[in-house]
Design a protein around this motif. Structure first.
Motif, short mmCIF file in Angstrom:
data_model
loop_
_atom_site.label_atom_id
_atom_site.label_comp_id
_atom_site.label_asym_id
_atom_site.label_seq_id
_atom_site.Cartn_x
_atom_site.Cartn_y
_atom_site.Cartn_z
N LYS A 106 0.83 -1.22 0.00
CA LYS A 106 0.00 0.00 0.00
C LYS A 106 0.86 1.26 0.00
CE LYS A 106 -4.00 2.11 0.51
NZ LYS A 106 -4.93 2.12 -0.60
N SER A 107 0.58 2.13 -0.95
CA SER A 107 1.37 3.35 -1.08
C SER A 107 0.63 4.56 -0.53
CB SER A 107 1.74 3.60 -2.55
OG SER A 107 0.57 3.70 -3.33
N ASP A 108 1.41 5.58 -0.28
CA ASP A 108 0.88 6.85 0.20
C ASP A 108 0.63 7.75 -1.00
OD1 ASP A 108 0.05 8.72 2.01
OD2 ASP A 108 1.97 8.93 3.03
N TRP A 109 -0.12 8.81 -0.81
CA TRP A 109 -0.43 9.77 -1.87
C TRP A 109 -0.06 11.18 -1.43
CZ3 TRP A 109 -2.53 8.33 -6.59
CH2 TRP A 109 -2.95 7.00 -6.69
N PRO A 110 1.22 11.45 -1.13
CA PRO A 110 1.57 12.81 -0.69
C PRO A 110 1.30 13.83 -1.79
CG PRO A 110 3.45 11.31 -0.50
CD PRO A 110 2.37 10.58 -1.21
N GLN A 111 0.76 14.95 -1.39
CA GLN A 111 0.44 16.00 -2.35
C GLN A 111 1.72 16.52 -3.00
OE1 GLN A 111 -2.15 18.95 -0.76
NE2 GLN A 111 -2.44 19.96 -2.74
N GLY A 112 1.67 16.70 -4.32
CA GLY A 112 2.79 17.26 -5.06
C GLY A 112 3.89 16.28 -5.39
N VAL A 113 3.75 15.01 -4.99
CA VAL A 113 4.76 14.00 -5.27
C VAL A 113 4.36 13.26 -6.55
CG1 VAL A 113 5.86 11.87 -4.44
CG2 VAL A 113 5.37 13.74 -2.85
N PRO A 114 5.26 13.21 -7.55
CA PRO A 114 4.93 12.48 -8.78
C PRO A 114 4.64 11.00 -8.48
CG PRO A 114 6.97 13.75 -9.04
CD PRO A 114 6.59 13.81 -7.59
N ASP A 115 3.79 10.38 -9.28
CA ASP A 115 3.37 9.01 -9.05
C ASP A 115 4.56 8.07 -8.87
OD1 ASP A 115 1.08 7.01 -9.03
OD2 ASP A 115 2.39 6.19 -10.59
N HIS A 116 5.56 8.19 -9.71
CA HIS A 116 6.73 7.30 -9.65
C HIS A 116 7.46 7.40 -8.32
CE1 HIS A 116 10.79 5.78 -10.57
NE2 HIS A 116 10.16 5.00 -11.44
N GLU A 117 7.36 8.54 -7.65
CA GLU A 117 8.10 8.79 -6.41
C GLU A 117 7.29 8.53 -5.14
OE1 GLU A 117 11.36 9.32 -6.89
OE2 GLU A 117 10.78 9.14 -9.00
N ARG A 118 6.05 8.08 -5.29
CA ARG A 118 5.20 7.86 -4.12
C ARG A 118 5.77 6.77 -3.22
NH1 ARG A 118 0.30 6.14 -6.83
NH2 ARG A 118 -0.14 5.22 -4.82
N PRO A 119 5.89 7.03 -1.90
CA PRO A 119 6.42 6.04 -0.97
C PRO A 119 5.32 5.12 -0.44
CG PRO A 119 6.01 8.06 0.20
CD PRO A 119 5.65 8.32 -1.26
N LEU A 120 5.73 4.15 0.36
CA LEU A 120 4.76 3.29 1.02
C LEU A 120 4.04 4.06 2.13
CD1 LEU A 120 6.66 -0.10 1.39
CD2 LEU A 120 4.91 0.53 -0.30
N ALA A 121 2.79 3.71 2.32
CA ALA A 121 2.00 4.21 3.44
C ALA A 121 2.37 3.39 4.69
CB ALA A 121 0.51 4.06 3.13
N PRO A 122 1.97 3.83 5.87
CA PRO A 122 2.25 3.03 7.08
C PRO A 122 1.79 1.58 6.95
CG PRO A 122 1.54 5.21 7.72
CD PRO A 122 1.37 5.13 6.21
N ARG A 123 0.60 1.36 6.38
CA ARG A 123 0.13 -0.03 6.20
C ARG A 123 1.06 -0.79 5.27
NH1 ARG A 123 -5.29 -1.32 3.22
NH2 ARG A 123 -4.03 -2.38 1.68
N GLY A 124 1.55 -0.15 4.23
CA GLY A 124 2.47 -0.79 3.31
C GLY A 124 3.77 -1.17 3.98
N ARG A 125 4.24 -0.33 4.90
CA ARG A 125 5.47 -0.63 5.65
C ARG A 125 5.27 -1.82 6.59
NH1 ARG A 125 9.52 2.40 4.93
NH2 ARG A 125 9.36 4.41 3.91
N ARG A 126 4.03 -2.07 7.00
CA ARG A 126 3.73 -3.26 7.81
C ARG A 126 3.55 -4.50 6.93
NH1 ARG A 126 0.06 0.39 10.15
NH2 ARG A 126 -1.66 -0.68 9.13
#
Length: 180
Positions: free
Chosen positions: A19-39
């Motif tokens: 599961k990835s995060d959707w930080p505002q202003g971050v290009p799709d390719h650069e989106r990091p994992l969300a906390p759930r994804g890190r688990r």
């Protein structure tokens, strides 16, 4: 007359990024994992170990969320297998995914592909001629983040993998535990 030798059994293990995060202003390719994804990503690494699907080689998308998924999953093993980060896997469709898979050296028996939907779900459905139990129906219903599908087939080389020739042997969706 001797019976012809069967080609080696090969396994293509498909892992959708966590599961990835959707930080505002971050290009799709650069989106990091969300906390759930890190688990969930470490749970995916554990699931691969438990099912005996530790790969000989990993092909991973260059997207941040895919790379982080692989790093967290592989940290569950003593020694991680070799990984190749391939930009073609980002937003790839089935023909593009197959092109990358077919370049895999013949000595690789188990290949792990870490990438994105909808391409991965469509690849699994395209390659699976059959599925054990209700696994094909599960994939058709939903191939969520962190999902792992295992396709098995007999073939002399990866370049001979064609649609409908693999057996979908399992699909799991590992989830990590929340602390506290």
């Amino acid at each position: 007359m001797s019976e012809r030798a069967r080609p080696p059994l090969r396994r293509l293990v498909v892992l959708r990024h966590a599961k990835s995060d959707w930080p505002q202003g971050v290009p799709d390719h650069e989106r990091p994992l969300a906390p759930r994804g890190r688990r969930d990503a470490p749970a995916a690494g554990q699931a691969l170990t438990e099912t005996g699907c530790v790969p000989d080689l990993v092909l991973c998308s260059t997207a941040v969320r895919a790379r982080q998924t692989w790093e967290l999953a592989s940290a569950q093993w003593g020694t991680a297998p070799p990984v190749r980060y391939d930009p073609r896997l980002y937003a790839a469709d089935v023909p593009e995914l197959l092109d990358v898979v077919r370049e895999t050296p013949a000595e690789v028996g188990t290949l792990l592909l870490v990438a994105h939907n909808p391409g991965l779900e469509e690849l699994v459905l395209e390659l699976a001629g059959e599925g054990l139990d209700d696994t094909l129906d599960e994939v058709r219903t939903k191939f969520p983040t962190s999902a792992i599908a295992v396709l098995a087939w007999y073939g002399p080389a990866w370049r001979s993998l064609t649609p409908g020739t693999a057996l979908l042997t399992s699909m799991v969706v590992p989830r990590g535990r929340k602390d506290g």
